[in-house]
Design a protein around this motif. Structure first.
Motif, short mmCIF file in Angstrom:
data_model
loop_
_atom_site.label_atom_id
_atom_site.label_comp_id
_atom_site.label_asym_id
_atom_site.label_seq_id
_atom_site.Cartn_x
_atom_site.Cartn_y
_atom_site.Cartn_z
N UNK A 1 0.86 -1.18 0.00
CA UNK A 1 0.00 0.00 0.00
C UNK A 1 0.89 1.23 0.00
N UNK A 2 0.75 2.04 -1.04
CA UNK A 2 1.49 3.30 -1.18
C UNK A 2 0.71 4.38 -0.44
N UNK A 3 1.26 4.85 0.67
CA UNK A 3 0.58 5.83 1.52
C UNK A 3 1.13 7.25 1.36
N UNK A 4 1.94 7.49 0.34
CA UNK A 4 2.58 8.81 0.18
C UNK A 4 1.59 9.97 0.19
N UNK A 5 0.41 9.75 -0.38
CA UNK A 5 -0.54 10.85 -0.53
C UNK A 5 -1.74 10.74 0.42
N UNK A 6 -1.59 9.92 1.44
CA UNK A 6 -2.63 9.83 2.47
C UNK A 6 -2.32 10.89 3.52
N UNK A 7 -3.28 11.77 3.77
CA UNK A 7 -3.07 12.89 4.68
C UNK A 7 -3.59 12.63 6.08
N UNK A 8 -4.46 11.61 6.23
CA UNK A 8 -5.07 11.32 7.52
C UNK A 8 -5.50 9.87 7.54
N UNK A 9 -5.30 9.21 8.69
CA UNK A 9 -5.81 7.85 8.86
C UNK A 9 -6.23 7.68 10.31
N UNK A 10 -7.48 7.24 10.51
CA UNK A 10 -7.96 7.01 11.87
C UNK A 10 -7.97 5.51 12.17
N UNK A 11 -8.62 5.14 13.26
CA UNK A 11 -8.64 3.73 13.67
C UNK A 11 -9.32 2.83 12.64
N UNK A 12 -10.20 3.37 11.83
CA UNK A 12 -10.81 2.57 10.77
C UNK A 12 -9.76 2.05 9.81
N UNK A 13 -8.84 2.92 9.43
CA UNK A 13 -7.74 2.52 8.55
C UNK A 13 -6.82 1.51 9.21
N UNK A 14 -6.53 1.73 10.47
CA UNK A 14 -5.68 0.78 11.22
C UNK A 14 -6.34 -0.59 11.24
N UNK A 15 -7.63 -0.63 11.52
CA UNK A 15 -8.35 -1.91 11.57
C UNK A 15 -8.34 -2.61 10.22
N UNK A 16 -8.46 -1.86 9.14
CA UNK A 16 -8.39 -2.44 7.79
C UNK A 16 -7.01 -3.05 7.57
N UNK A 17 -5.95 -2.32 7.92
CA UNK A 17 -4.59 -2.83 7.73
C UNK A 17 -4.37 -4.11 8.52
N UNK A 18 -4.83 -4.15 9.75
CA UNK A 18 -4.65 -5.36 10.58
C UNK A 18 -5.42 -6.53 9.98
N UNK B 1 4.64 11.72 7.50
CA UNK B 1 4.86 11.79 8.94
C UNK B 1 3.59 11.65 9.79
N UNK B 2 2.51 12.38 9.51
CA UNK B 2 1.32 12.23 10.37
C UNK B 2 0.75 10.81 10.36
N UNK B 3 0.73 10.17 9.20
CA UNK B 3 0.19 8.81 9.09
C UNK B 3 1.17 7.81 9.70
N UNK B 4 2.46 7.99 9.45
CA UNK B 4 3.46 7.10 10.03
C UNK B 4 3.43 7.17 11.55
N UNK B 5 3.19 8.34 12.09
CA UNK B 5 3.12 8.50 13.54
C UNK B 5 1.97 7.67 14.11
N UNK B 6 0.82 7.68 13.46
CA UNK B 6 -0.32 6.86 13.91
C UNK B 6 0.05 5.38 13.84
N UNK B 7 0.67 4.97 12.75
CA UNK B 7 1.08 3.58 12.57
C UNK B 7 2.03 3.17 13.70
#
Length: 120
Positions: free
Chosen positions: A56-73, A93-99
């Motif tokens: 998954x190329x996340x370069x242009x993702x500006x925000x990810x909440x717990x919904x995105x985390x749950x999908x990844x898991x 950086x903002x998305x990587x920090x959440x990860x």
């Protein structure tokens, strides 16, 4: 190389998929949240007969909440059970920090570029 695109609402989430050497590469752009997660989840379905490998190329993702985390898991778990893998590439950086805060970088490989994710 196959290619498909799905676009959500403008400014929300758009997803582009390609198959590179048997690996599904999903490039997301915008925000991943409860309203847009379905678009991402649909794009993460490997094509019939494809190897269970996804980048998954996340370069242009500006925000990810717990919904995105749950999908990844969920995708990581399903692919691992099928003998495959999920890798994340280029998270800003903002998305990587959440990860990193939730610790999924401990079991899902994160690489700086798509190319590095495909090679490792």
């Amino acid at each position: 190389m196959a290619h498909t695109e799905q676009a959500g609402q403008p400014g929300r989430l758009s997803v582009r998929t390609d198959v590179v050497d048997g690996t599904l590469v999903v490039a997301a752009s915008g925000e991943i949240d409860q309203q847009t997660g379905g678009t991402l989840r649909e794009a993460l379905e490997p094509p019939e007969g494809a190897a269970p490998r996804i980048v998954i190329d996340l370069r242009h993702v500006t925000f990810m909440d717990s919904s995105g985390i749950n999908i990844l898991i969920a995708v990581h778990t399903a692919l691992a059970e099928a003998g495959g893998w999920l890798r994340l590439a280029g998270a800003a950086t903002p998305v990587l920090r959440v990860i990193q805060l939730v610790g999924i970088d401990g079991f899902i490989e994160c690489r700086p570029t798509v190319q590095q994710a495909l090679e490792s």
